[in-house]
Design a protein around this motif. Sequence first.
Motif, short mmCIF file in Angstrom:
data_model
loop_
_atom_site.label_atom_id
_atom_site.label_comp_id
_atom_site.label_asym_id
_atom_site.label_seq_id
_atom_site.Cartn_x
_atom_site.Cartn_y
_atom_site.Cartn_z
N PHE A 17 -39.91 3.60 -39.56
CA PHE A 17 -39.67 4.92 -40.12
C PHE A 17 -40.86 5.35 -40.98
CE2 PHE A 17 -36.82 8.27 -41.10
CZ PHE A 17 -36.94 8.57 -42.45
N ALA A 18 -41.37 4.44 -41.81
CA ALA A 18 -42.44 4.77 -42.75
C ALA A 18 -43.76 5.05 -42.04
CB ALA A 18 -42.60 3.65 -43.76
N ASP A 19 -43.97 4.50 -40.86
CA ASP A 19 -45.22 4.69 -40.15
C ASP A 19 -45.32 6.05 -39.46
OD1 ASP A 19 -46.13 2.25 -40.92
OD2 ASP A 19 -45.62 1.24 -39.05
N LYS A 20 -44.22 6.73 -39.32
CA LYS A 20 -44.23 8.00 -38.60
C LYS A 20 -44.62 9.15 -39.52
CE LYS A 20 -41.17 7.03 -34.84
NZ LYS A 20 -40.17 7.59 -33.97
N HIS A 21 -45.61 9.91 -39.10
CA HIS A 21 -46.02 11.07 -39.87
C HIS A 21 -45.19 12.30 -39.50
CE1 HIS A 21 -49.29 8.83 -41.55
NE2 HIS A 21 -49.77 8.56 -40.36
N ILE A 22 -44.53 12.22 -38.35
CA ILE A 22 -43.66 13.31 -37.92
C ILE A 22 -42.29 12.71 -37.64
CG2 ILE A 22 -43.24 15.07 -36.17
CD1 ILE A 22 -46.27 15.24 -35.82
N TYR A 23 -41.27 13.28 -38.27
CA TYR A 23 -39.92 12.74 -38.13
C TYR A 23 -39.37 13.02 -36.73
CZ TYR A 23 -35.01 11.89 -38.62
OH TYR A 23 -33.75 11.41 -38.42
N THR A 24 -38.86 11.96 -36.10
CA THR A 24 -38.26 12.11 -34.76
C THR A 24 -36.88 11.48 -34.68
OG1 THR A 24 -39.27 10.05 -34.00
CG2 THR A 24 -40.49 12.10 -33.58
N GLY A 25 -36.40 10.90 -35.73
CA GLY A 25 -35.12 10.19 -35.65
C GLY A 25 -35.38 8.74 -35.30
N TRP A 26 -34.32 7.96 -35.31
CA TRP A 26 -34.46 6.52 -35.12
C TRP A 26 -34.89 6.12 -33.72
CZ3 TRP A 26 -34.89 3.90 -39.35
CH2 TRP A 26 -34.26 4.35 -40.50
N PHE A 27 -34.25 6.65 -32.71
CA PHE A 27 -34.52 6.22 -31.33
C PHE A 27 -34.90 7.40 -30.46
CE2 PHE A 27 -31.42 3.21 -33.11
CZ PHE A 27 -32.18 2.06 -33.06
N SER A 28 -35.73 8.27 -30.98
CA SER A 28 -36.12 9.48 -30.27
C SER A 28 -37.62 9.69 -30.41
CB SER A 28 -35.37 10.68 -30.87
OG SER A 28 -35.84 11.88 -30.31
N SER A 29 -38.16 10.47 -29.52
CA SER A 29 -39.56 10.87 -29.63
C SER A 29 -39.67 12.38 -29.78
CB SER A 29 -40.34 10.40 -28.41
OG SER A 29 -39.79 10.97 -27.24
N LYS A 30 -38.52 13.04 -30.06
CA LYS A 30 -38.48 14.50 -30.18
C LYS A 30 -38.70 14.95 -31.62
CE LYS A 30 -34.90 15.03 -26.66
NZ LYS A 30 -33.52 15.50 -26.45
N ALA A 31 -39.67 15.81 -31.81
CA ALA A 31 -39.86 16.46 -33.11
C ALA A 31 -38.73 17.47 -33.32
CB ALA A 31 -41.20 17.16 -33.16
N ILE A 32 -38.33 17.65 -34.53
CA ILE A 32 -37.29 18.62 -34.92
C ILE A 32 -36.01 18.46 -34.09
CG2 ILE A 32 -36.87 20.99 -35.69
CD1 ILE A 32 -39.75 21.66 -35.24
N ASN A 33 -35.69 17.24 -33.72
CA ASN A 33 -34.48 16.96 -32.92
C ASN A 33 -34.41 17.80 -31.64
OD1 ASN A 33 -33.78 15.16 -34.86
ND2 ASN A 33 -32.15 16.39 -35.75
N GLY A 34 -35.56 18.18 -31.11
CA GLY A 34 -35.59 18.94 -29.87
C GLY A 34 -35.44 20.44 -30.06
N TYR A 35 -35.48 20.91 -31.30
CA TYR A 35 -35.41 22.35 -31.55
C TYR A 35 -36.79 22.97 -31.36
CZ TYR A 35 -30.60 22.45 -33.19
OH TYR A 35 -29.23 22.40 -33.26
N ASP A 36 -36.81 24.24 -31.04
CA ASP A 36 -38.02 25.01 -30.77
C ASP A 36 -38.66 25.43 -32.10
OD1 ASP A 36 -39.82 27.10 -30.21
OD2 ASP A 36 -38.59 27.92 -28.60
N ALA A 37 -39.81 24.87 -32.44
CA ALA A 37 -40.48 25.17 -33.70
C ALA A 37 -40.91 26.64 -33.78
CB ALA A 37 -41.70 24.27 -33.88
N VAL A 38 -41.26 27.22 -32.68
CA VAL A 38 -41.74 28.61 -32.66
C VAL A 38 -40.59 29.59 -32.90
CG1 VAL A 38 -42.89 30.38 -31.27
CG2 VAL A 38 -43.68 28.01 -31.19
#
Length: 144
Positions: A17-38
Amino acid sequence: MLRIASVLLMALSVNTFADKHIYTGWFSSKAINGYDAVAYFTEGKPIKGSAKYKFEHLGVEWYFSSEKHLSLFKTHPEQYMPQYGGYCAWAVAATKQRAPGDPKYWKIVDDKLYLNYDNSVQEKWLVDIPGFIKAADKNWPEMN
């Protein structure tokens, strides 16, 4: 034995968790839980993205609700990415810790997207947004 396994799992999880600069959740590779940032900027609300409009940036997957949003992000990702890697802005400011940012608790301030952990944390954040942004801007570089 269960206690030892739990401690090891927690240690591993905290380090991951601490090594990630962008939060993706525990077992995911999706930024913002898959929400559209734009969408926060163009639609004024959180909108779930689609795997059809997926883009890898900074080692994580960003999902979008349309080709147009994907294109906008590709052109200027820093303009749309949530501050503090999508971690809770209040937690970064007030406790100098990483807590998950929930895409449903958000605010755009000076054309920057900020996420909060939940409704109660967002209520704290709203009390002094400029002060919390100033503190988080100071804390975040030291946290990376």
